[in-house]
Design a protein around this motif. Structure first.
Motif, mmCIF file in Angstrom:
data_model
loop_
_atom_site.group_PDB
_atom_site.id
_atom_site.type_symbol
_atom_site.label_atom_id
_atom_site.label_comp_id
_atom_site.label_asym_id
_atom_site.label_seq_id
_atom_site.Cartn_x
_atom_site.Cartn_y
_atom_site.Cartn_z
ATOM 1 N N ALA A 116 0.660 -1.020 -0.062
ATOM 2 C CA ALA A 116 0.001 -0.079 0.116
ATOM 3 C C ALA A 116 0.852 1.131 0.088
ATOM 4 N N ASN A 117 0.297 2.462 -0.437
ATOM 5 C CA ASN A 117 1.098 3.647 -0.429
ATOM 6 C C ASN A 117 1.181 4.203 0.931
ATOM 7 N N GLY A 118 2.050 5.185 0.953
ATOM 8 C CA GLY A 118 2.261 5.725 2.377
ATOM 9 C C GLY A 118 2.644 4.566 3.352
ATOM 10 N N SER A 119 2.067 4.960 4.447
ATOM 11 C CA SER A 119 2.575 4.114 5.647
ATOM 12 C C SER A 119 1.566 2.940 6.005
ATOM 13 N N ALA A 120 0.394 3.076 5.292
ATOM 14 C CA ALA A 120 -0.624 2.003 5.390
ATOM 15 C C ALA A 120 -0.441 0.654 4.784
ATOM 16 N N ARG A 121 -0.597 -0.405 5.484
ATOM 17 C CA ARG A 121 -0.211 -1.715 4.886
ATOM 18 C C ARG A 121 -1.439 -2.228 4.086
ATOM 19 N N ALA A 122 -1.319 -3.430 3.301
ATOM 20 C CA ALA A 122 -2.382 -3.734 2.381
ATOM 21 C C ALA A 122 -3.595 -4.357 3.606
ATOM 22 N N ASN A 180 -2.065 7.334 -4.935
ATOM 23 C CA ASN A 180 -0.796 7.751 -4.994
ATOM 24 C C ASN A 180 -0.338 9.244 -4.666
ATOM 25 N N GLY A 181 0.553 9.378 -3.819
ATOM 26 C CA GLY A 181 0.907 10.653 -3.306
ATOM 27 C C GLY A 181 0.217 11.385 -2.275
ATOM 28 N N VAL A 182 -0.719 10.747 -1.609
ATOM 29 C CA VAL A 182 -1.413 11.418 -0.656
ATOM 30 C C VAL A 182 -0.654 11.225 0.702
ATOM 31 N N HIS A 183 -0.802 12.280 1.599
ATOM 32 C CA HIS A 183 0.133 12.373 2.567
ATOM 33 C C HIS A 183 -0.456 11.531 3.470
ATOM 34 N N VAL A 184 0.199 10.835 4.464
ATOM 35 C CA VAL A 184 -0.253 9.765 5.648
ATOM 36 C C VAL A 184 0.464 10.202 6.732
ATOM 37 N N PRO A 185 -0.396 10.795 7.515
ATOM 38 C CA PRO A 185 0.100 11.458 8.870
ATOM 39 C C PRO A 185 0.918 10.127 9.688
ATOM 40 N N ARG A 186 1.865 10.566 10.429
ATOM 41 C CA ARG A 186 2.525 9.456 11.235
ATOM 42 C C ARG A 186 1.896 9.153 12.530
ATOM 43 N N GLU A 187 1.892 7.926 12.449
ATOM 44 C CA GLU A 187 0.933 7.136 13.541
ATOM 45 C C GLU A 187 1.750 7.402 14.942
ATOM 46 N N PRO A 194 -4.627 -2.562 12.440
ATOM 47 C CA PRO A 194 -4.555 -0.885 12.884
ATOM 48 C C PRO A 194 -3.806 -0.008 12.095
ATOM 49 N N SER A 195 -2.871 -0.705 11.483
ATOM 50 C CA SER A 195 -1.975 0.108 10.268
ATOM 51 C C SER A 195 -2.918 0.534 9.131
ATOM 52 N N SER A 196 -4.059 -0.073 8.834
ATOM 53 C CA SER A 196 -4.961 0.436 7.714
ATOM 54 C C SER A 196 -5.605 1.791 7.970
ATOM 55 N N TRP A 197 -5.654 2.102 9.186
ATOM 56 C CA TRP A 197 -6.186 3.235 9.881
ATOM 57 C C TRP A 197 -5.465 4.540 10.699
ATOM 58 N N PRO A 198 -4.458 4.968 9.576
ATOM 59 C CA PRO A 198 -3.600 6.113 10.051
ATOM 60 C C PRO A 198 -4.388 7.493 10.359
ATOM 61 N N PRO A 199 -3.951 8.296 11.058
ATOM 62 C CA PRO A 199 -4.661 9.583 11.601
ATOM 63 C C PRO A 199 -5.280 10.294 10.606
ATOM 64 N N VAL A 200 -6.422 10.864 10.553
ATOM 65 C CA VAL A 200 -7.183 11.487 9.407
ATOM 66 C C VAL A 200 -6.754 12.876 9.397
ATOM 67 N N MET A 201 -6.014 13.524 10.472
ATOM 68 C CA MET A 201 -5.206 14.880 10.461
ATOM 69 C C MET A 201 -3.928 14.926 10.779
ATOM 70 N N ASP A 202 -3.096 15.873 10.609
ATOM 71 C CA ASP A 202 -1.726 15.882 10.997
ATOM 72 C C ASP A 202 -1.440 17.242 11.613
ATOM 73 N N HIS A 203 -2.125 17.432 12.823
ATOM 74 C CA HIS A 203 -1.975 18.810 13.488
ATOM 75 C C HIS A 203 -1.904 19.933 12.506
ATOM 76 N N PRO A 204 -3.160 20.241 12.355
ATOM 77 C CA PRO A 204 -3.359 21.476 11.264
ATOM 78 C C PRO A 204 -2.908 22.890 11.860
ATOM 79 N N TRP A 205 -2.750 23.026 13.264
ATOM 80 C CA TRP A 205 -2.535 24.236 13.796
ATOM 81 C C TRP A 205 -1.162 24.370 13.789
ATOM 82 N N ARG A 206 -0.483 23.463 13.571
ATOM 83 C CA ARG A 206 1.117 23.668 13.520
ATOM 84 C C ARG A 206 1.450 24.004 11.828
ATOM 85 N N SER A 207 0.661 24.100 10.878
ATOM 86 C CA SER A 207 1.163 24.426 9.634
ATOM 87 C C SER A 207 1.723 25.735 9.725
#
Length: 437
Positions: free
Chosen positions: A132-138, A169-176, A269-282
């Motif tokens: 799978a792309n990003g950090s998510a597994r099959a 492909n190319g989508v950002h996957v937040p760190r778990e 669990p690896s199929s469900w990485p966080p949906v947000m990546d700390h937007p206030w830190r942008s």
């Protein structure tokens, strides 16, 4: 020529109104209509099934108009008439747009919907190397109670970010940040759900305290009776609380779906990485929109504007098209509220494209990307100041008064707000500001 134009105009108007009736012509929703509201998912899931089968391109193209008409015609025809439930009409509009975009995505890809490293649906390029792309597994094998073909159709239909799929492909996957051991993961997700619920409940309850804004009939966030400073301090507070509600609302629903999928459907669990990546830190608009904000509707905006824009004007066209498509998606859904079409909403989203180009110009002129503390101030200005007309448009149409958290389950309304009122001896802060001026 004029007569032909009139005939075409009347034809388009009649077709539009047959799918999207005027508010007074819509059907009030009652209990026995629930199955009607679920029905548009059936042909969509069937298209998802076909998209995972070879030699179905023509059939998918033929089904596309039917799926779109069923979705739009259903969700814009049935209406919640009780004012506090009017927000659900907006939800139906969003669902109609999402189903339509998904159906278009299923239809236009001649080869069907491919997972990463597939050459044809279900046929891997390397049989033992489906990744799978990003950090998510099959994804795992389907549970015994769900047939493989149905699991496959449901997976592609409800995959929004495209984790593990070619379209993602190319989508950002937040760190778990949660442990990936199943029990620990579920417990951490449950804690996250509770925290997000409490924050959402608190913010929503405070918004409902603002006169007019907190009612189902809506009102402006810019209170003309207040002095300049207090007026815009209040509007900024409402705007930030609204954005935070949307943020925590996404995380709240995602946590709930994650728990259900891992607990009952056997998803790892690896199929469900966080949906947000700390937007206030942008610290740049680029990092906010492409990484830190949710990417759930990324493909939807590509379908409604990004891909057509790229055909017309390359990468610049894709940039503008994606944000214009986002604006139209949000506002066409809000049209289901029955309170008109506000061009300020598409304008706000379209404005993001030239603002992102400004960041590119800055990088070329200075040799440095937008970032650091000045980048964060830039992001906050673009979102918290320039974005206030967006919140105002939504609140004027009753966003703040919608029924979201049941009062009986509201911790803020039972404990926090009464405590604050007691601390101020029942004083209404907004009224006290008005009286002091």
């Amino acid at each position: 020529m004029w007569r032909i134009y009139q005939l075409c105009h009347c034809l388009v108007h009649d077709v539009f109104r047959s799918l999207v009736p005027q508010p007074h012509e819509r059907i009030p929703i009652s209990g026995h209509h629930i199955l009607y509201l679920l029905f548009p998912l059936v042909p969509l899931i069937f298209m998802g099934y076909l998209a995972r089968r070879p030699h179905t391109f023509t059939l998918r193209l033929l089904l596309l108009p039917l799926v779109v008409v069923v979705a739009v015609g259903t969700y814009f025809r049935f209406m919640w008439t009780e004012p506090r439930f009017n927000l659900y009409n907006w939800g139906q509009g969003l669902l109609a747009g999402t189903i339509s975009a998904k159906a278009i995505d299923f239809a236009w890809r001649k080869e069907g919907m491919l997972k990463v490293d597939e050459v044809r649906p279900g046929v891997a390029r390397k049989p033992d190397a489906v990744k799978a792309n990003g950090s998510a597994r099959a994804k795992p094998s389907p549970p015994g109670l769900v047939p493989a073909w149905l699991y496959d159709a449901l997976e592609v239909t409800f995959s929004c970010r495209g984790l593990g799929w070619e379209f993602g492909n190319g989508v950002h996957v937040p760190r778990e940040e949660r442990p990936l051991e199943r029990t620990s993961f579920l417990f951490a997700t449950l804690i996250s759900f509770v925290k997000n619920y409490l924050v959402f409940d608190l913010l929503e309850s405070f918004i409902k305290l603002v006169p007019e804004v907190g009612t189902p009939y809506g009102g402006t966030i810019f209170k003309a009776e207040l002095p300049f400073f207090y007026r815009y301090a209040l509007s900024t507070a409402i705007h930030v609380a609204t954005g935070s509600c949307i943020l925590t609302g996404f995380k709240l629903i995602y946590d709930l779906v994650t728990i259900f999928s891992v607990l009952f459907l056997g998803s790892p669990p690896s199929s469900w990485p966080p949906v947000m990546d700390h937007p206030w830190r942008s610290d740049s608009l680029h990092s906010f929109w492409s990484k830190r904000w949710h990417q759930v509707l990324r493909e939807t905006f590509f379908i409604f504007g990004g891909f057509p824009g790229r055909i017309i004007a390359g990468n610049i066209g894709m940039l503008f098209g994606t944000f214009i498509g986002s604006g139209l998606y949000h506002e066409c859904a809000a049209y289901a509220l029955g309170r008109g079409f506000d061009t300020l909403v598409p304008l706000f989203f379209a404005l993001q494209a030239p603002l992102l180009l400004c960041e590119k110009v800055w990088q070329r002129c200075t040799g440095h990307r937008v970032g650091g503390w000045y980048g964060r101030l830039w992001v906050y200005f673009c979102l918290m100041i320039l974005g206030q007309p967006l919140s105002n448009s939504w609140h004027r149409r009753g966003l703040g008064g919608g029924f979201l958290c049941p009062p009986s389950l509201s911790v803020a309304r039972h404990f926090i707000i009464p405590f604050i009122r007691y601390s101020f001896n029942g004083l209404d802060i907004l009224d006290s500001i008005v009286e002091s001026t």
